[in-house]
Write an enzyme that holds these catalytic residues in place. Structure first.
Site, PDB file in Angstrom:
ATOM      1  N   HIS A   1      43.455  47.146  44.669  1.00 21.13           N
ATOM      2  CA  HIS A   1      42.635  45.993  44.267  1.00 21.13           C
ATOM      3  C   HIS A   1      41.391  45.997  45.147  1.00 21.13           C
ATOM      4  O   HIS A   1      41.348  45.363  46.190  1.00 21.13           O
ATOM      5  CB  HIS A   1      43.451  44.704  44.444  1.00 21.13           C
ATOM      6  CG  HIS A   1      42.763  43.461  43.990  1.00 21.13           C
ATOM      7  ND1 HIS A   1      43.211  42.713  42.925  1.00 21.13           N
ATOM      8  CD2 HIS A   1      41.653  42.828  44.436  1.00 21.13           C
ATOM      9  CE1 HIS A   1      42.404  41.664  42.755  1.00 21.13           C
ATOM     10  NE2 HIS A   1      41.459  41.715  43.664  1.00 21.13           N
TER      11      HIS A   1
ATOM     12  N   CYS B   1      31.801  37.006  45.127  1.00 17.76           N
ATOM     13  CA  CYS B   1      32.430  37.197  46.426  1.00 17.76           C
ATOM     14  C   CYS B   1      32.171  35.944  47.249  1.00 17.76           C
ATOM     15  O   CYS B   1      31.018  35.690  47.622  1.00 17.76           O
ATOM     16  CB  CYS B   1      31.841  38.425  47.106  1.00 17.76           C
ATOM     17  SG  CYS B   1      32.488  38.655  48.764  1.00 17.76           S
TER      18      CYS B   1
ATOM     19  N   ARG C   1      41.892  35.259  35.717  1.00 15.24           N
ATOM     20  CA  ARG C   1      42.338  34.468  36.874  1.00 15.24           C
ATOM     21  C   ARG C   1      41.421  34.731  38.084  1.00 15.24           C
ATOM     22  O   ARG C   1      40.602  33.910  38.453  1.00 15.24           O
ATOM     23  CB  ARG C   1      43.805  34.791  37.203  1.00 15.24           C
ATOM     24  CG  ARG C   1      44.506  33.724  38.043  1.00 15.24           C
ATOM     25  CD  ARG C   1      44.135  33.710  39.509  1.00 15.24           C
ATOM     26  NE  ARG C   1      44.321  34.992  40.161  1.00 15.24           N
ATOM     27  CZ  ARG C   1      43.945  35.256  41.402  1.00 15.24           C
ATOM     28  NH1 ARG C   1      43.348  34.327  42.122  1.00 15.24           N
ATOM     29  NH2 ARG C   1      44.119  36.452  41.912  1.00 15.24           N
TER      30      ARG C   1
ATOM     31  N   HIS D   1      37.368  45.591  45.872  1.00 19.33           N
ATOM     32  CA  HIS D   1      36.149  44.898  45.442  1.00 19.33           C
ATOM     33  C   HIS D   1      34.932  45.797  45.629  1.00 19.33           C
ATOM     34  O   HIS D   1      34.938  46.714  46.439  1.00 19.33           O
ATOM     35  CB  HIS D   1      35.995  43.581  46.198  1.00 19.33           C
ATOM     36  CG  HIS D   1      36.899  42.505  45.669  1.00 19.33           C
ATOM     37  ND1 HIS D   1      36.687  41.169  45.891  1.00 19.33           N
ATOM     38  CD2 HIS D   1      38.025  42.580  44.922  1.00 19.33           C
ATOM     39  CE1 HIS D   1      37.643  40.470  45.289  1.00 19.33           C
ATOM     40  NE2 HIS D   1      38.478  41.296  44.703  1.00 19.33           N
TER      41      HIS D   1
END
Ligand SMILES: *[C@@H]1O[C@H](CO)[C@@H](O)[C@H](O)[C@H]1NC(C)=O
Ligand SMILES: *[C@@H]1O[C@H](CO)[C@@H](O)[C@H](O)[C@H]1NC(C)=O
Ligand SMILES: *[C@@H]1O[C@H](CO)[C@@H](O)[C@H](O)[C@H]1NC(C)=O
Ligand SMILES: CC(=O)N[C@H]1CO[C@H](CO)[C@@H](O)[C@@H]1O
Length: 318
Positions: free
Chosen positions: A222, A255, A29, A224
Site C-alpha cells: 500500500h 495526503c 474508502r 503512496h
C-alpha cells in the site's frame, strides 16, 4: 547497488501470464476519506458498483467509525445495504473498535473488516492516544470477535517507512507489528507507506525484515505516490514475491501530511504496470479509466492517473 537491491534478469524477462496479481481498490474508502468534498451517498454507491464491473477482487467500500472523526464516510450503513455485490468480490469495511464492529455486523451484509495499527509510537499516540502495544491489545479483542462471527479480517499497518512525528520507522517494528496482527488471525497485512517517503532502497530493506516473519503471500503493498515513487516501490515488492497491492481509482485521496500532494497510487497506473509485465488482474483497464474520469469530473478534481491522461490524449496509446 541500492541497499542490496537486485533484479534478476529472469524477473523482468519471465512471462507472468499465468500469475494472478490482486489489486485492492481502496478509492471509495481511503480515497474519499482524504478528499475535502463530501460525495453524496448515491454517487458512492454508483462508484462502488462501477468499480465492481471493472473486475477488482476487492473494493474497500466504507468505514464504520464515528462520523465525528470521518464525516465524509458517515453513510457507510446505507452504502453497504445498497451496493450491487459482484460474485467473488470482497467489500471490506474499516472498523476501529467494538462499537464499529457491532455496527458493521448489524444487518449490513459485511463479511470482511479492516483493522489498523501504526508502526510509529508518535503517530499511534496522536491518532488513538495509545502506545502501539496497547492499541494492538484493543484490536485483538475486535479481531477475536470478528473471527468468531465468521468475518475475514485484513490488517493495515501505517507509517511503515517514516512518520511525520517520529521520522524514520525501524523495519524491525514493522515486522513485529505485522507478526502480532498475523497471530491474531488477519489473513493479509497491508503495508502502508502512508507518507509516501519510501524509495526502492528503503522498501527493499523493510521487506527483508518483514518477510522473516511470514511469506510474501500474506502481504499487500500500500504505497503512496507523494514523491512519485509508488510504482517503483511496487516493482520492488513484486520482486520480493508480493502479489497484492492497494490503489485508488484516479488516485483519489490526498495526503493529510502534505496538503496538495498526491496520496494513493492510481489504480489505472498500477494495472498498466501489471498488465505490461504479463500479470492477470481481472481488471478491465479501459473501463477503469472511464470510471476514474467520471468520478474525477463529478468531484471537480484533476485525475491523478498518468495512464488515464495519456489514454485520453489518444496518440500516446500503443
Ligand atoms: C448480501 O450480499 C450477498 C452477496 O455478497 C447478496 O447475495 C445478498 O443479497 C446480500 N443481502 C442483503 C440483505 O443485502
Ligand atoms: C489520553 O489517554 C490518557 C490516559 O491514558 C488520558 O489521561 C487522556 O485524557 C487522553 N487524552 C485524550 C485526548 O483523550
Ligand atoms: C497486552 O495483553 C497481554 C495479554 O492479554 C498482557 O500480558 C500485556 O501486558 C498487555 N500489554 C499492554 C501494554 O497492555
Ligand atoms: C480524461 C481526463 O479528464 N483526464 C484529465 C485528468 O486530469 C488531468 C489533470 O490532472 C487532465 O489533464 C486530464 O485531461
Amino acid at each position: 547497488m541500492l541497499g542490496g537491491l537486485r533484479f534478476s534478469r529472469s524477473f523482468l524477462t519471465k512471462s507472468m501470464s499465468k500469475e494472478f496479481f490482486k489489486v485492492n481498490e481502496v478509492g471509495p474508502r481511503d480515497g474519499l476519506q482524504n478528499e475535502k468534498t463530501f460525495i453524496p451517498t448515491e454517487l458512492k454507491i454508483e462508484l462502488i458498483n462501477r468499480l465492481g464491473k471493472c473486475g477488482f477482487s476487492s473494493i474497500e467500500a466504507a468505514s464504520f467509525v464515528s462520523p465525528k472523526w470521518i464525516p465524509q464516510l458517515k453513510d457507510g450503513e446505507k452504502v453497504m445495504k445498497e451496493i450491487n455485490r459482484y460474485p467473488n468480490v470482497a467489500y471490506p469495511v474499516v472498523v476501529l473498535n467494538m462499537y464499529g464492529l457491532h455496527k458493521a455486523m448489524s444487518n449490513n451484509n459485511v463479511t470482511e473488516i479492516s483493522v489498523f495499527s501504526s508502526c510509529s509510537e508518535g503517530f499511534s499516540k496522536k491518532n488513538v492516544n495509545m502506545s502501539i502495544e496497547n492499541h494492538l491489545n484493543r484490536t485483538e479483542e475486535v479481531v477475536n470477535e470478528a473471527l468468531n462471527k465468521g468475518l475475514r479480517v485484513r490488517g493495515y499497518l501505517s507509517m511503515i517507512i517514516g512518520c511525520p512525528y517520529d521520522g524514520k520507522t525501524d523495519p524491525k517494528i514493522v515486522a513485529r507489528t505485522a507478526e502480532a496482527m498475523l497471530e491474531m488471525g488477519c489473513h493479509e497485512i497491508s503495508l502502508g507507506d502512508t507518507t509516501g517517503v519510501g524509495t526502492a532502497a528503503s522498501i527493499n530493506k523493510m521487506l527483508d525484515e518483514v518477510l522473516t516473519v511470514s511469506s510474501a503471500d500474506r502481504f499487500s503493498a500500500h504505497f503512496h505516490d507523494t514523491y512519485g515513487q509508488a510504482l517503483a516501490n511496487v516493482l520492488v515488492a513484486l520482486e520480493k514475491g508480493l502479489r497484492s497491492a492497494d490503489s485508488s481509482v484516479g488516485g483519489l485521496g490526498g495526503c493529510p501530511y502534505a496538503p496538495g500532494a498526491s496520496g494513493n497510487l492510481a489504480s489505472e497506473d498500477l494495472v498498466y504496470l501489471l498488465h505490461g509485465l504479463g500479470f492477470q488482474t481481472g481488471v478491465n483497464l479501459e473501463e477503469l479509466t472511464q470510471v476514474g474520469n467520471w468520478i474525477c469530473s463529478v468531484m471537480k478534481r484533476p485525475n491523478a492517473s498518468k495512464c488515464s491522461t495519456a489514454l485520453y490524449t489518444k496518440s500516446h496509446f500503443n
